[in-house]
Design a protein around this motif. Structure first.
Motif, PDB file in Angstrom:
ATOM      1  N   VAL A 118       0.851  -1.189   0.000  1.00 21.11           N
ATOM      2  CA  VAL A 118       0.000   0.000   0.000  1.00 21.11           C
ATOM      3  C   VAL A 118       0.884   1.236   0.000  1.00 21.11           C
ATOM      4  O   VAL A 118       1.824   1.343   0.766  1.00 21.11           O
ATOM      5  N   ASP A 119       0.574   2.155  -0.895  1.00 20.47           N
ATOM      6  CA  ASP A 119       1.358   3.383  -0.999  1.00 20.47           C
ATOM      7  C   ASP A 119       1.324   4.128   0.330  1.00 20.47           C
ATOM      8  O   ASP A 119       0.258   4.467   0.846  1.00 20.47           O
ATOM      9  N   ARG A 120       2.501   4.368   0.895  1.00 22.26           N
ATOM     10  CA  ARG A 120       2.571   4.960   2.226  1.00 22.26           C
ATOM     11  C   ARG A 120       1.985   6.366   2.266  1.00 22.26           C
ATOM     12  O   ARG A 120       1.366   6.756   3.242  1.00 22.26           O
ATOM     13  N   HIS A 121       2.189   7.127   1.224  1.00 18.67           N
ATOM     14  CA  HIS A 121       1.689   8.501   1.238  1.00 18.67           C
ATOM     15  C   HIS A 121       0.167   8.528   1.236  1.00 18.67           C
ATOM     16  O   HIS A 121      -0.455   9.263   2.007  1.00 18.67           O
ATOM     17  N   ALA A 122      -0.452   7.739   0.368  1.00 16.37           N
ATOM     18  CA  ALA A 122      -1.912   7.717   0.308  1.00 16.37           C
ATOM     19  C   ALA A 122      -2.507   7.239   1.619  1.00 16.37           C
ATOM     20  O   ALA A 122      -3.492   7.801   2.124  1.00 16.37           O
ATOM     21  N   LEU A 123      -1.904   6.197   2.207  1.00 19.57           N
ATOM     22  CA  LEU A 123      -2.418   5.652   3.456  1.00 19.57           C
ATOM     23  C   LEU A 123      -2.220   6.642   4.598  1.00 19.57           C
ATOM     24  O   LEU A 123      -3.107   6.844   5.432  1.00 19.57           O
ATOM     25  N   ARG A 124      -1.058   7.281   4.639  1.00 13.03           N
ATOM     26  CA  ARG A 124      -0.789   8.261   5.686  1.00 13.03           C
ATOM     27  C   ARG A 124      -1.794   9.410   5.621  1.00 13.03           C
ATOM     28  O   ARG A 124      -2.347   9.831   6.638  1.00 13.03           O
ATOM     29  N   ASP A 125      -2.025   9.939   4.416  1.00 11.27           N
ATOM     30  CA  ASP A 125      -2.961  11.049   4.269  1.00 11.27           C
ATOM     31  C   ASP A 125      -4.360  10.641   4.692  1.00 11.27           C
ATOM     32  O   ASP A 125      -5.093  11.410   5.332  1.00 11.27           O
ATOM     33  N   SER A 194       2.049  15.118   4.629  1.00  9.03           N
ATOM     34  CA  SER A 194       3.489  15.380   4.692  1.00  9.03           C
ATOM     35  C   SER A 194       3.782  16.873   4.615  1.00  9.03           C
ATOM     36  O   SER A 194       4.782  17.347   5.167  1.00  9.03           O
ATOM     37  N   ARG A 195       2.913  17.630   3.946  1.00 16.03           N
ATOM     38  CA  ARG A 195       3.135  19.072   3.848  1.00 16.03           C
ATOM     39  C   ARG A 195       3.040  19.721   5.228  1.00 16.03           C
ATOM     40  O   ARG A 195       3.833  20.613   5.560  1.00 16.03           O
ATOM     41  N   VAL A 196       2.072  19.287   6.034  1.00 15.67           N
ATOM     42  CA  VAL A 196       1.926  19.832   7.381  1.00 15.67           C
ATOM     43  C   VAL A 196       3.171  19.543   8.201  1.00 15.67           C
ATOM     44  O   VAL A 196       3.681  20.404   8.929  1.00 15.67           O
ATOM     45  N   VAL A 197       3.694  18.316   8.076  1.00 19.10           N
ATOM     46  CA  VAL A 197       4.882  17.932   8.840  1.00 19.10           C
ATOM     47  C   VAL A 197       6.093  18.724   8.378  1.00 19.10           C
ATOM     48  O   VAL A 197       6.885  19.213   9.191  1.00 19.10           O
ATOM     49  N   GLU A 198       6.273  18.864   7.073  1.00 15.58           N
ATOM     50  CA  GLU A 198       7.432  19.597   6.563  1.00 15.58           C
ATOM     51  C   GLU A 198       7.372  21.067   6.946  1.00 15.58           C
ATOM     52  O   GLU A 198       8.397  21.670   7.273  1.00 15.58           O
ATOM     53  N   ASP A 199       6.180  21.664   6.913  1.00 12.60           N
ATOM     54  CA  ASP A 199       6.040  23.049   7.356  1.00 12.60           C
ATOM     55  C   ASP A 199       6.406  23.173   8.833  1.00 12.60           C
ATOM     56  O   ASP A 199       7.059  24.134   9.257  1.00 12.60           O
ATOM     57  N   SER A 200       5.986  22.193   9.634  1.00 12.55           N
ATOM     58  CA  SER A 200       6.288  22.216  11.052  1.00 12.55           C
ATOM     59  C   SER A 200       7.782  22.014  11.299  1.00 12.55           C
ATOM     60  O   SER A 200       8.361  22.628  12.205  1.00 12.55           O
TER      61      SER A 200
END
Length: 338
Positions: A118-125, A194-200
């Motif tokens: 399972v694509d990690r990005h899709a699942l994480r979001d 991931s955008r929220v995490v990178e901004d943080s």
């Protein structure tokens, strides 16, 4: 009029393994009733059976790529519920099950890795969007338990200043709600977590750099208004304290902090730090600490609590006594960093 046959378990499993969250959601919804039947047969009617099903849903999210016989995914899901229920009967230790989402995904071209994961990005979001529907208090304990290094029940209780039993009940309620929302929102589009995490992460680096220099850039100052409150062990008793004086004390003492890990949602931020003490300091800071921030809708920090877990960085990657419900932690330290 011709009707399309519904997708088989095998087809849904293969689609889920290739990264289609909607297929995974449909698969879990299809098998929810037999999964619950297994839990009821072992645990009887009550919250334990529901918790076992909810835990199994989270495990299935994490391990769907391990299914070798997609046509037999129903038996695989029931086996997860059976194992989870038996652990509850034995009083087994409950371990975090979502922290893998923040780890780098293994390369899919390695022979030892399944071809379809399972694509990690899709699942994480998907998961983070579902978590956004939880009450803030429940989401905080879930973020600490499953995504940070503050994972033991005792550590979470002391970090949040709530009783141990409240930690357990909030986690149980949060996981149940999360499983429910995941099944309901599987077909929806989800924001990029991931955008929220990178901004943080960028914000953390600017804040730490400003603390070292003794002067924060304007964009950081705007996030820490006068009403921002320092709470917890570093607070001066009986006074309303802003975090910046504590940061200045840390700068003058020569203690430095280095960002290790970021956990972030729009209104809750956790920055885990490693600290370095200057030689000969009489009141050294513990080697690891965490900033727990509650934010307003406009991202301004409402409150900051600094937590000092007892465990070292190495302990967060391996099971230890601190992972048990009666494990110990402390929210106090000998130093006074912020």
């Amino acid at each position: 009029m011709a009707f399309l046959d519904p997708p088989t378990d095998e087809e849904l499993t293969r689609r889920a393994q290739s990264g289609e969250t909607a297929a995974l959601g449909l698969l879990l919804a299809r098998h929810q009733a037999p999964m619950r039947a297994v839990a009821l047969s072992l645990l009887g009617h009550g919250p334990d059976a529901e918790d076992a099903v909810q835990d199994a849903v989270v495990t299935a999210l994490r391990r769907i790529g391990d299914v070798r016989d997609p046509a037999a995914v129903g038996a695989w899901l029931r086996a997860i519920v059976r194992n989870t229920s038996r652990m509850r009967l034995r009083g087994g230790r409950e371990t975090p099950g979502l922290d893998w989402l923040d780890r780098p995904a293994p390369r899919t071209d390695e022979p030892s890795h399944p071809e379809r994961v399972v694509d990690r990005h899709a699942l994480r979001d998907w998961i983070w969007d579902a978590m956004a529907e939880l009450p803030q208090q429940s989401r905080l304990v879930l973020m600490l338990r499953h995504f940070s290094g503050i994972t033991s029940y005792q550590e979470i209780a002391e970090a949040c200043e709530i009783p141990l039993g409240t930690v357990r009940s909030r986690l149980s309620q949060a996981r149940g709600k999360l499983a429910e929302v995941l099944l309901r929102t599987a077909t929806e589009a989800h924001d990029d977590a991931s955008r929220v995490v990178e901004d943080s992460r960028r914000e953390a680096e600017l804040t730490l750099d400003g603390a070292i220099r003794g002067r924060q850039p304007r964009e950081i100052l705007e996030l820490w208004p006068a009403e921002t409150e320092l709470v917890g062990i570093l607070r001066t008793p009986g006074e309303r304290c802003h975090p910046f004086p504590a940061m200045e004390r840390t700068r003058r003492s020569g203690i430095t902090q280095h960002l290790r890990h970021v956990v972030a949602s729009p209104d809750i931020t956790i920055w885990e730090m490693a600290t370095v003490n200057p030689d000969g300091i009489p009141n050294p800071c513990p080697a690891n600490l965490a900033w727990l921030m509650i934010r307003e809708p406009d991202r301004r920090v409402r409150s900051l609590r600094v937590v000092f877990p007892r465990r070292t960085a190495a302990d967060t990657d391996a099971p230890s006594a601190a992972d048990t419900p009666d494990g110990s932690a402390r929210s106090v330290g000998t130093g006074r960093p912020a």
